[in-house]
Scaffold this motif. Structure first.
Motif, PDB file in Angstrom:
ATOM      1  N   ILE A  60       8.880  26.061 -33.476  1.00 48.04           N
ATOM      2  CA  ILE A  60       8.522  24.714 -33.908  1.00 48.04           C
ATOM      3  C   ILE A  60       8.509  24.696 -35.428  1.00 48.04           C
ATOM      4  O   ILE A  60       7.887  25.554 -36.059  1.00 48.04           O
ATOM      5  N   LEU A  61       9.194  23.719 -36.013  1.00 49.34           N
ATOM      6  CA  LEU A  61       9.242  23.585 -37.466  1.00 49.34           C
ATOM      7  C   LEU A  61       8.796  22.183 -37.873  1.00 49.34           C
ATOM      8  O   LEU A  61       9.233  21.192 -37.276  1.00 49.34           O
ATOM      9  N   TYR A  62       7.950  22.106 -38.897  1.00 48.21           N
ATOM     10  CA  TYR A  62       7.648  20.850 -39.586  1.00 48.21           C
ATOM     11  C   TYR A  62       8.218  20.975 -40.993  1.00 48.21           C
ATOM     12  O   TYR A  62       7.866  21.902 -41.729  1.00 48.21           O
ATOM     13  N   VAL A  63       9.100  20.045 -41.343  1.00 50.79           N
ATOM     14  CA  VAL A  63       9.846  20.162 -42.596  1.00 50.79           C
ATOM     15  C   VAL A  63       9.815  18.824 -43.327  1.00 50.79           C
ATOM     16  O   VAL A  63       9.571  17.779 -42.720  1.00 50.79           O
ATOM     17  N   PRO A  64      10.086  18.817 -44.644  1.00 43.00           N
ATOM     18  CA  PRO A  64      10.221  17.545 -45.354  1.00 43.00           C
ATOM     19  C   PRO A  64      11.330  16.693 -44.730  1.00 43.00           C
ATOM     20  O   PRO A  64      12.372  17.212 -44.322  1.00 43.00           O
ATOM     21  N   ARG A  65      11.113  15.395 -44.657  1.00 47.07           N
ATOM     22  CA  ARG A  65      12.052  14.508 -43.972  1.00 47.07           C
ATOM     23  C   ARG A  65      13.465  14.583 -44.544  1.00 47.07           C
ATOM     24  O   ARG A  65      14.454  14.461 -43.818  1.00 47.07           O
ATOM     25  N   ARG A  66      13.588  14.798 -45.864  1.00 48.32           N
ATOM     26  CA  ARG A  66      14.892  14.767 -46.520  1.00 48.32           C
ATOM     27  C   ARG A  66      15.560  16.137 -46.585  1.00 48.32           C
ATOM     28  O   ARG A  66      16.609  16.299 -47.204  1.00 48.32           O
ATOM     29  N   ALA A  67      15.000  17.120 -45.944  1.00 44.14           N
ATOM     30  CA  ALA A  67      15.581  18.460 -45.966  1.00 44.14           C
ATOM     31  C   ALA A  67      16.927  18.483 -45.247  1.00 44.14           C
ATOM     32  O   ALA A  67      17.190  17.692 -44.337  1.00 44.14           O
ATOM     33  N   THR A  68      17.788  19.425 -45.654  1.00 42.46           N
ATOM     34  CA  THR A  68      19.048  19.674 -44.970  1.00 42.46           C
ATOM     35  C   THR A  68      18.837  20.765 -43.931  1.00 42.46           C
ATOM     36  O   THR A  68      18.288  21.828 -44.239  1.00 42.46           O
ATOM     37  N   LEU A  69      19.274  20.516 -42.696  1.00 39.55           N
ATOM     38  CA  LEU A  69      19.004  21.446 -41.596  1.00 39.55           C
ATOM     39  C   LEU A  69      20.298  21.973 -40.997  1.00 39.55           C
ATOM     40  O   LEU A  69      21.274  21.232 -40.834  1.00 39.55           O
ATOM     41  N   ARG A  70      20.275  23.264 -40.635  1.00 41.34           N
ATOM     42  CA  ARG A  70      21.393  23.877 -39.934  1.00 41.34           C
ATOM     43  C   ARG A  70      20.859  24.882 -38.925  1.00 41.34           C
ATOM     44  O   ARG A  70      20.020  25.720 -39.263  1.00 41.34           O
ATOM     45  N   ALA A  71      21.337  24.764 -37.693  1.00 37.55           N
ATOM     46  CA  ALA A  71      20.993  25.727 -36.643  1.00 37.55           C
ATOM     47  C   ALA A  71      22.287  26.106 -35.938  1.00 37.55           C
ATOM     48  O   ALA A  71      22.947  25.260 -35.326  1.00 37.55           O
ATOM     49  N   ASP A  72      22.658  27.376 -36.018  1.00 34.85           N
ATOM     50  CA  ASP A  72      23.965  27.806 -35.520  1.00 34.85           C
ATOM     51  C   ASP A  72      24.017  27.905 -34.001  1.00 34.85           C
ATOM     52  O   ASP A  72      25.012  27.517 -33.383  1.00 34.85           O
ATOM     53  N   SER A  73      22.982  28.426 -33.376  1.00 36.14           N
ATOM     54  CA  SER A  73      22.953  28.547 -31.912  1.00 36.14           C
ATOM     55  C   SER A  73      21.521  28.398 -31.420  1.00 36.14           C
ATOM     56  O   SER A  73      20.595  28.967 -31.996  1.00 36.14           O
ATOM     57  N   ILE A  74      21.359  27.626 -30.331  1.00 37.09           N
ATOM     58  CA  ILE A  74      20.040  27.365 -29.750  1.00 37.09           C
ATOM     59  C   ILE A  74      20.128  27.698 -28.271  1.00 37.09           C
ATOM     60  O   ILE A  74      20.831  27.026 -27.511  1.00 37.09           O
ATOM     61  N   HIS A  75      19.397  28.722 -27.835  1.00 27.62           N
ATOM     62  CA  HIS A  75      19.471  29.185 -26.444  1.00 27.62           C
ATOM     63  C   HIS A  75      18.374  28.554 -25.609  1.00 27.62           C
ATOM     64  O   HIS A  75      17.674  29.233 -24.853  1.00 27.62           O
ATOM     65  N   GLY A  76      18.242  27.259 -25.706  1.00 28.08           N
ATOM     66  CA  GLY A  76      17.252  26.501 -24.960  1.00 28.08           C
ATOM     67  C   GLY A  76      17.448  25.033 -25.275  1.00 28.08           C
ATOM     68  O   GLY A  76      18.523  24.600 -25.692  1.00 28.08           O
ATOM     69  N   ASP A  77      16.394  24.234 -25.076  1.00 25.09           N
ATOM     70  CA  ASP A  77      16.440  22.823 -25.433  1.00 25.09           C
ATOM     71  C   ASP A  77      16.180  22.647 -26.928  1.00 25.09           C
ATOM     72  O   ASP A  77      15.521  23.473 -27.557  1.00 25.09           O
ATOM     73  N   ALA A  78      16.684  21.545 -27.480  1.00 20.61           N
ATOM     74  CA  ALA A  78      16.459  21.232 -28.889  1.00 20.61           C
ATOM     75  C   ALA A  78      15.937  19.807 -29.002  1.00 20.61           C
ATOM     76  O   ALA A  78      16.449  18.891 -28.354  1.00 20.61           O
ATOM     77  N   SER A  79      14.922  19.614 -29.838  1.00 15.47           N
ATOM     78  CA  SER A  79      14.332  18.302 -30.067  1.00 15.47           C
ATOM     79  C   SER A  79      14.152  18.101 -31.563  1.00 15.47           C
ATOM     80  O   SER A  79      13.507  18.919 -32.223  1.00 15.47           O
TER      81      SER A  79
END
Length: 248
Positions: A60-79
């Protein structure tokens, strides 16, 4: 349970190379990144405006709204929710949920279902399951959908290249390009300058406002398959195509 908080810039670049389980990311108005995992390992590495996140369980991540996000692989659900910055997701092995995600988002593939509400521009390679979208503010491109698609309230241009199941569309105001192998139901509100091309492998139902200003080109593979519910229109027997102008 592991939890860590670090101070970062509001437009920092956050990278999750591998999420071994479910991934949940939410935006907030703090210049901080809070990471929480149910596993035993949690690593945060920050350098020159970039943050690397690694763990061995659900994250679980809480991040600044304007941050740039990258996730290469997710072995489950993503929200993902309440985010304004650009987002790039690789392969999602479960379902993907997007809510109030305004920045431009790209997704390589989703093995489960996709649900999205109040989103900006979205580009997806493949969704194996169903797609349900509501409140699209930017353009939408989906190359392949293995199930059904439901799309409501879209302001941007929509391209659905290959839908294996049925397609339901309501209140799309811009251009629409879609190909579905199943049935198609369209409730459109076409605007000046928009152009739509829809192909259905099954039945196709099109409803338009009574004051619509459109030019229609209808074609069917079999004679007698076109039906128009307007008192001023009479089709010749065996006709497989028809041109019709409504309004101006």
């Amino acid at each position: 349970m592991q939890e860590r908080t670090i101070t970062i810039h509001e437009t920092a670049q956050i990278h999750v190379a591998h999420a071994p389980d479910d991934l949940r990311i939410a935006g907030w108005d703090r210049p901080e990144l809070l990471a929480r995992t149910s596993g035993e390992t949690l690593e945060l590495t920050a350098k020159e405006g970039q943050v690397q996140v690694a763990c061995n369980e659900a994250l679980i991540l809480y991040v600044p709204r304007r941050a740039t996000l990258r996730a290469d692989s997710i072995h489950g659900d993503a929200s993902l929710q309440a985010l304004n910055g650009p987002i790039a997701l690789g392969q999602v092995s479960g379902d993907l949920s997007l809510r109030d995600v305004i920045g431009e988002t790209t997704v390589e593939s989703v093995a489960g279902d996709l649900t999205a509400r109040l989103i900006g521009a979205l580009s997806i390679g493949q969704v194996a399951g169903d797609v349900a979208l509501q409140g699209l503010r930017g353009n939408l491109t989906v190359a392949s959908v293995g199930g059904d698609v439901s799309l409501r309230a879209a302001e941007g241009n929509v391209a659905l290249e290959d839908v294996a199941g049925d397609l339901y569309v309501r209140n799309v105001r811009a251009s629409l390009r879609a190909r579905a192998r199943g049935d198609v139901a369209l409730y459109l509100q076409p605007q000046a300058g928009s152009e739509s091309l829809i192909t259905s492998g099954g039945d196709l139902l099109l409803r338009l406002p009574v004051n619509a200003n459109v030019r229609l080109h209808l074609t069917a593979a079999e004679a007698g398959a076109i039906h128009i519910d307007l008192p001023s229109v009479t089709l010749e027997e065996g006709q497989t195509s028809y041109e019709l102008t409504l309004g101006q």
